[in-house]
Write an enzyme that holds these catalytic residues in place. Structure first.
Site, PDB file in Angstrom:
ATOM      1  N   CYS A 107       0.902  -1.349   0.016  1.00  0.00           N
ATOM      2  CA  CYS A 107       0.239   0.090   0.012  1.00  0.00           C
ATOM      3  C   CYS A 107       0.927   1.266   0.173  1.00  0.00           C
ATOM      4  O   CYS A 107       2.090   1.135   0.440  1.00  0.00           O
ATOM      5  CB  CYS A 107      -0.878  -0.134   1.373  1.00  0.00           C
ATOM      6  SG  CYS A 107      -1.241   1.598   1.953  1.00  0.00           S
ATOM      7  N   CYS A 110      -0.946   6.592   2.689  1.00  0.00           N
ATOM      8  CA  CYS A 110      -1.884   8.020   2.571  1.00  0.00           C
ATOM      9  C   CYS A 110      -2.509   8.073   4.102  1.00  0.00           C
ATOM     10  O   CYS A 110      -2.161   7.487   4.976  1.00  0.00           O
ATOM     11  CB  CYS A 110      -3.111   7.524   1.678  1.00  0.00           C
ATOM     12  SG  CYS A 110      -3.954   6.176   2.160  1.00  0.00           S
ATOM     13  N   SER A 111      -3.271   8.997   4.062  1.00  0.00           N
ATOM     14  CA  SER A 111      -3.902   9.529   5.469  1.00  0.00           C
ATOM     15  C   SER A 111      -4.672   8.154   6.164  1.00  0.00           C
ATOM     16  O   SER A 111      -5.184   8.635   7.325  1.00  0.00           O
ATOM     17  CB  SER A 111      -4.734  10.912   5.139  1.00  0.00           C
ATOM     18  OG  SER A 111      -5.662  10.703   4.495  1.00  0.00           O
ATOM     19  N   CYS A 112      -5.095   7.342   5.106  1.00  0.00           N
ATOM     20  CA  CYS A 112      -5.991   6.430   5.772  1.00  0.00           C
ATOM     21  C   CYS A 112      -5.298   5.187   5.993  1.00  0.00           C
ATOM     22  O   CYS A 112      -5.832   4.099   6.242  1.00  0.00           O
ATOM     23  CB  CYS A 112      -6.974   6.050   4.607  1.00  0.00           C
ATOM     24  SG  CYS A 112      -8.207   7.244   4.768  1.00  0.00           S
TER      25      CYS A 112
END
Lengths: 206, 126
Positions: A107, A110-112
């Site tokens: 992955c 990112c902010s998630c």
């Protein structure tokens, strides 16, 4: 965080994250801090961030067949029933390792990023080489991590998307019959839940 | 990394959440905020006693405004203290901090989900 509406078209940063980034950018531009030096400090604490709920989830799945089934069917809902996770994200998919299949997750940061489950992402996980090589040459990447699998074991690489994050359910180590959930959770490493490692073996130094 | 620096920080600022092995963080940004304070201290921008006094003052003000101060908000106060000291020391004005905050917000808005968020010059004009 429940009021936090998630728009999948673009990224989101919380108000706090925005302020932290603003500070870091200004301090970097003015020469007060170097991002690499900050990373080195943060890296020293990467195993000490987040509640590491993933290990508890894995240990519960090892000891409770009904929970394991629920977890594999709907990770988000099953983890939600444990009540100690503030925000699991939009859709958590749990993929089970078996003697026939090994799962591995990649992955981009990112902010998630699901640090609620796995703690802070390790630096290598965010790096482009891991991301590109994990897909093309998973066996080679695993070898770099000291993980060798039987030739006949299939390796599946799961690429996290905007909607879906993955958690690997590693195989329960032999020799742990009768162990409690808490004892088992101690064996579950972050890497084993990313798929780049195995759980610790009983009796191995921690 | 210099673990001695972190140890000196936790010794000088006794309120830092920790266990036997050192500071613990609930979220990644907390470690970032901690690391920035550590670095600025090493650069000589403030002493730890100065920091501790400013942080205590920040927490006292938040309590007066109704913050329960249960520990969950600790690093929020830490971040506010960083912003305040940086303004007081003339490193960056509050206005400038707001400008960068808005620019990052703009950058996040135009970044597709899953891609790293990076700041570009045009983010400051949006």
């Amino acid at each position: 965080m429940s009021e936090h509406h998630h728009d999948h078209d673009h990224s989101e940063l919380s108000e706090t994250e925005l302020r932290v980034r603003a500070l870091e950018t200004i301090l970097t531009e003015k020469g007060y801090v170097e991002p690499a030096a900050l990373d080195a400090i943060i890296q020293a604490y990467e195993t000490r961030i987040g509640p590491h709920n993933g290990a508890r989830v894995v240990a519960k799945a090892w000891t409770n067949p009904a929970f394991k089934q629920a977890l594999l069917e709907d990770g988000t809902q099953a983890v939600g029933t444990l009540g100690h996770v503030s925000r699991v994200g939009d859709h958590l998919v749990v993929v089970e390792n078996t003697p026939d299949r090994h799962n591995m997750v990649v992955c981009t940061l990112c902010s998630c990023y699901p640090w609620e489950m796995l703690g802070l992402p390790p630096v290598w996980y965010k790096a482009a080489p891991y991301r590109s090589r994990a897909v093309k040459d998973p066996r080679g990447v695993l070898a770099d991590f000291g993980v060798t699998l039987p030739k006949e074991t299939e390796i599946r690489v799961w690429d996290s998307t905007a909607e879906t994050r993955f958690l690997v359910l590693p195989m329960r180590p032999d020799g742990t019959e009768g162990w409690s959930e808490a004892q088992l959770a101690e064996l579950v490493t972050r890497d084993s839940m990313i798929g780049t490692g195995f759980p610790k073996r009983p009796g191995a130094p921690s | 990394m210099d673990t001695g620096a972190a140890a000196r920080a936790t010794a000088a600022v006794p309120s830092i959440p920790r266990d036997d092995e050192g500071p613990v963080f609930r979220e990644p940004w907390e470690a970032q905020a901690f690391a920035m304070a550590l670095t600025l201290h090493e650069r000589g921008l403030f002493t730890w006693s100065e920091w501790a006094a400013a942080l205590a003052d920040q927490i006292k003000r938040a309590q007066a405004e109704g913050d329960p101060d249960t520990g969950e908000t600790y690093y929020r106060h830490w971040l506010a203290t960083l912003e305040r000291l940086i303004a007081e020391k003339g490193v960056a004005t509050t206005e400038n901090l707001h400008r960068y905050r808005d620019a990052w917000d703009h950058a996040a808005d135009r970044t597709p989900h899953g891609k790293p968020i990076e700041l570009r010059p045009e983010d400051f004009s949006g």
